[in-house]
Design an enzyme around this catalytic site. Structure first.
Site, PDB file in Angstrom:
ATOM      1  CG  HIS A 133      -4.340   3.676  15.984  1.00  0.00           C
ATOM      2  ND1 HIS A 133      -5.203   4.089  16.847  1.00  0.00           N
ATOM      3  CD2 HIS A 133      -5.053   2.697  15.196  1.00  0.00           C
ATOM      4  CE1 HIS A 133      -6.335   3.402  16.897  1.00  0.00           C
ATOM      5  NE2 HIS A 133      -6.093   2.409  16.129  1.00  0.00           N
ATOM      6  CB  THR A 134       1.274   6.099  16.038  1.00  0.00           C
ATOM      7  OG1 THR A 134       0.964   5.884  17.639  1.00  0.00           O
ATOM      8  CG2 THR A 134       2.588   6.933  16.254  1.00  0.00           C
ATOM      9  CD  GLN A 135      -0.706   7.230  10.108  1.00  0.00           C
ATOM     10  OE1 GLN A 135      -0.243   6.892   9.054  1.00  0.00           O
ATOM     11  NE2 GLN A 135      -1.669   6.586  10.978  1.00  0.00           N
TER      12      GLN A 135
END
Lengths: 263, 261, 292
Positions: free
Chosen positions: B32-34
């Site tokens: 997911h968002t890093q």
């Protein structure tokens, strides 16, 4: 022979627009022993008569704590009440967990009302066979809600449901104006007097068969709570004694609608 | 020729050789968002005796690019609380919409007489939401400050970050502010007791001072900012610009840009 | 009733040989027993009003609201089975919320009426459910202002796909939805026990002319509830009213309760109008002189 074709399930309207199954579920409430609830500006009180199946058995509980600030009284099918009471406990906990607040009573009442309504609109389900009095204290003060199997929940100043509860309601209506300014113990006494009105001849309130639940504000206008607590047995003795000798109340008012006799 | 649907749009095996199916390997871990993409920088806030003052500038940066210059990063809730957003701006917009719906839900009831969520309730809710998302390994990349009054009408200020960590203090800031603004504010409100001695005017002055320092020292900041004052009477939200700037010292700074000596 | 005993009225979704669904008709009967609800679409807003019959002295006065807020700009009132009304309101709120989730903008009154019409109609289709025992009146005010899409960047195209529609948009909306799922838009809507009398009064207002303003509509709605209640004089009741104006009106585009002082004044005028009405009847004069 006449047979009512419209009363087999809760998804059939009668030609008059009634749903008999829901009305019959309302009758189940009248099979339960009586419970009374009333509110003042500072307190909410529940009182109840407990029944035992036989002389040597224990008495069925009638009052339950749902959360610190909410109490419940039941009349009707106890097992149905447990489903609703577990649901209410979970909802109250979830409000504490996600918002760090006490569940507003109006919201709680709406939740069980909506849950019960669904059972009256879908085939294969049945309405709950229990009536409830939901009471307690929240941000906006003391509250009392009556719940009916139809899913109707209404906020009341005082209320009584269960067997022969009409007599108790008559007492409540007669004394309604006094409740608002009652102190804690005076409110309990009004509850007990209402309860007495429903007794059949030769029966009386005892420490065995009487339950009292109280929640309130410690001081008017302040936020500190007296959390909901159920009093049984020896704890109710003083209250019972304090209404023992007012015979003027008298159970002789034989109006009422000839409902089911206790037991 | 391979006419099966799974071969559609692929280079022909007979011309280019067999397709390397490892490129389509789905056994990789889910990601997911890093990192945040478009970001807002510091939010600063401090309590005073009757409430809380909070400020955040109007810049949304895309890396080091000053991408959007009119982004409001303070939003009010039910006219009783203020939330300041640091971090990812699209996640802020998601939370903003989420809070709008929460506000509508709460208003169903409160006609009858005030079951509104106060700042403490709101902070608890947001921290649960942030923690829930980080536990899904899909965090909302924000650092929030929540200001308002609690159930006893006392000033309330608390923070929640993308991990669901929460803390509270008489003064709080996010991002660069925790290095640059926090020491300034702590001079005035080192502890809860000292809050009683701070007036609204003083708190506004301190916060404005913080915004000045942050503008000079934080390269991802700008000189336009929102300022909110929340008391038991409600929220005053205003837009401000840092005036009387002086960049004379810039001449003497060495070691940046095209300067070689 | 001819339907009884034919067997065609024993289950929902069954057509009788002459093409009727009796269970839906019986649901309408449940509505006709309920307290009267009225909605007026004035030129600058909407008023909702309901007669709440006081079934017990023990009920808490002023509690047990029957008009519900669905979204900031939308209100619902209903006659019939109150728990069914709650179900309707819950679903309306879900629809309004999911509309916001999808389109990032509030649902319009007409779209909500359409969604809820569809929902009620679905409850006439299956033997496994029963129709709703309510008729609902949905009132709202769709913003006339240029609504920003949340988070929008730039002004977007001026014409073509995604372009803006020129001219006036938004405004007050009023719809009434029946158990069958049928709904129409109204200038003035009434349902419940006193609907006949209420409709007669609404027609006298010539609402289609668009002259009546919100403040007058509040007074008329109160009066109409009192007139409709006349046949039922012995029953005590509470009047509950809500309103929605444009963004520059008294409610700032929001659905809210009519403030206590305005409600009290409207009730005072309503009672006065009723008693004058009675006097006139006694004197055998022409009825209905007062327009106010």
């Amino acid at each position: 022979m006449f047979r009512n074709n419209y009363d087999n399930d809760s998804v059939t309207f009668s030609p008059q627009g009634r749903i008999f199954q829901v009305e019959y579920a309302g009758e189940a409430v009248k099979q339960g022993s009586v419970v009374v609830g009333l509110t003042s500006k500072t307190h909410a009180v529940l009182v109840a008569i407990k029944r035992n199946a036989e002389e040597l058995s224990s008495y069925q509980k009638k009052l339950f704590a749902i959360d610190e600030h909410v109490g419940l009284a039941i009349a009707g099918l106890t097992s149905d009440a447990r489903v609703l009471s577990n649901f209410m406990k979970q909802q109250c906990l979830s409000q504490r967990l996600t918002y760090d607040r006490a569940m507003p009573l109006e919201k709680l009442a709406a939740l069980i009302g909506d849950k019960a309504q669904l059972n009256t609109q879908h085939y294969g389900k049945r309405p709950y066979g229990v009536g409830l009095l939901v009471t307690g204290v929240d941000e906006t003060g003391p509250h009392l809600f009556e719940f009916q199997p139809s899913g109707l929940t209404q906020e009341m100043l005082a209320c009584a449901i269960g067997a022969r509860s009409q007599m108790a309601r008559t007492y409540l209506e007669k004394n309604l104006d006094k409740f608002a300014d009652c102190g804690r113990d005076e409110l309990v006494r009004h509850g007990l007097r209402a309860l007495k009105e429903t007794l059949v001849q030769d029966r009386e309130l005892t420490v065995e068969n009487t339950s009292i639940g109280v929640a309130g504000l410690k001081e008017p206008g302040k936020k500190a709570l007296e959390v909901f607590k159920v009093h049984d047995g020896a704890d109710v003795k003083d209250w019972l004694n304090s209404v023992a000798d007012d015979a003027e109340a008298g159970g002789e008012t034989t109006e009422g609608e000839g409902m089911q006799v206790d037991e | 020729m391979d006419h099966r649907p799974q071969a559609w749009g692929r280079p022909r095996d007979d011309v280019y050789g067999a397709y390397d199916a490892s490129y389509m390997n789905t056994n990789l871990p889910n990601q997911h968002t890093q990192s945040p993409i478009v970001t807002g920088t510091s939010v600063v806030a401090m309590k005073f005796k009757d409430g809380v003052v909070m400020a955040a500038d109007n810049l949304a940066s895309y890396g080091s690019l000053a991408r959007f210059t009119d982004v409001k990063r303070l939003r009010t809730f039910a006219d009783t609380s203020v939330i300041g957003f640091g971090g990812d701006v699209s996640d802020m917009q998601y939370l903003d919409r989420h809070l709008t719906e929460l506000g509508i839900d709460e208003a169903y009831q409160s006609d009858v007489g005030g079951h509104n969520l106060n700042a403490r309730n709101l902070h608890k809710y947001l921290s649960k939401l942030l923690y829930h998302r980080r536990s899904k390994f899909d965090p909302l990349w924000n650092h929030l400050l929540v200001a308002g009054m609690d159930e006893d009408d006392k000033p309330f200020l608390a923070a929640a970050d993308l991990l669901g960590t929460t803390f509270t203090s008489p003064s709080l800031s996010t991002g660069f502010g925790s290095m640059l603004a926090q020491p300034i504010m702590r001079k005035y409100v080192p502890d809860e007791a000292s809050v009683e001695n701070i007036t609204k005017e003083k708190a506004v002055e301190v916060i404005k001072e913080c915004m000045k320092v942050l503008f000079y020292r934080d390269a991802r900041s700008m000189d336009k900012y929102s300022l909110a004052i929340v008391t038991k009477d409600g929220v005053e939200l205003s837009e401000n610009k840092l005036e009387n700037q002086s960049w004379a010292f810039a001449d003497r700074i060495k070691g940046y840009g095209t300067q070689t000596v | 009733m001819t339907s009884i005993g034919t067997g065609y009225d024993l289950a929902n979704s069954i057509f009788s040989p002459d093409g009727r669904n009796f269970q839906v008709e019986y649901a309408v009967k449940a509505v006709e027993n309920g307290g009267t609800s009225v909605g007026i679409r004035a030129k600058d807003g909407v008023v909702l009003a309901v007669e709440k019959v006081v079934t017990s002295k023990l009920l808490k006065p002023g509690a047990n609201k029957r008009i519900a807020t669905v979204d900031r700009h939308l209100g619902v009132v209903y006659s019939g089975m109150v728990p069914d009304g709650h179900h309707f309101v819950d679903r309306s709120r879900d629809e309004a919320r999911s509309w916001r989730d999808t389109f990032k903008t509030p649902i319009s009154t007409s779209d909500l009426a359409s969604r809820m019409g569809g929902y009620l109609q679905a409850y006439t289709l299956y033997q496994s459910v029963r129709p709703f025992g309510i008729t609902a009146i949905v009132g709202g005010f769709d913003s006339e202002l240029e609504a920003l899409v949340d988070g929008e960047v730039g002004s977007g195209p001026s014409v073509g796909a995604g372009g803006k529609v020129e001219g006036k948009h938004g405004g007050p909306g009023l719809y009434m939805i029946e158990p069958s799922g049928m709904y129409w838009g109204y200038y003035g809507a009434a349902t419940g026990k006193g609907r006949q009398a209420a409709k007669a009064e609404l027609e006298k207002l010539n609402l289609a002319e668009g002259k009546l303003d919100l403040q007058q509509a509040v007074k008329e709605a109160a009066r109409i509830i009192y007139v409709a209640q006349q046949d039922n004089k012995d029953k005590e009741f509470e009047l509950e009213m809500s309103w929605i104006s444009s963004a520059d009106g008294p409610t700032k585009g929001r659905h809210m309760e009519v403030p206590k002082d305005i409600l009290a004044e409207a009730e005072r005028l309503a009672k006065k109008a009723i008693s004058e009405d009675d006097d006139e009847e006694e004197e055998n004069k022409d009825e209905d002189k007062m327009e106010e």
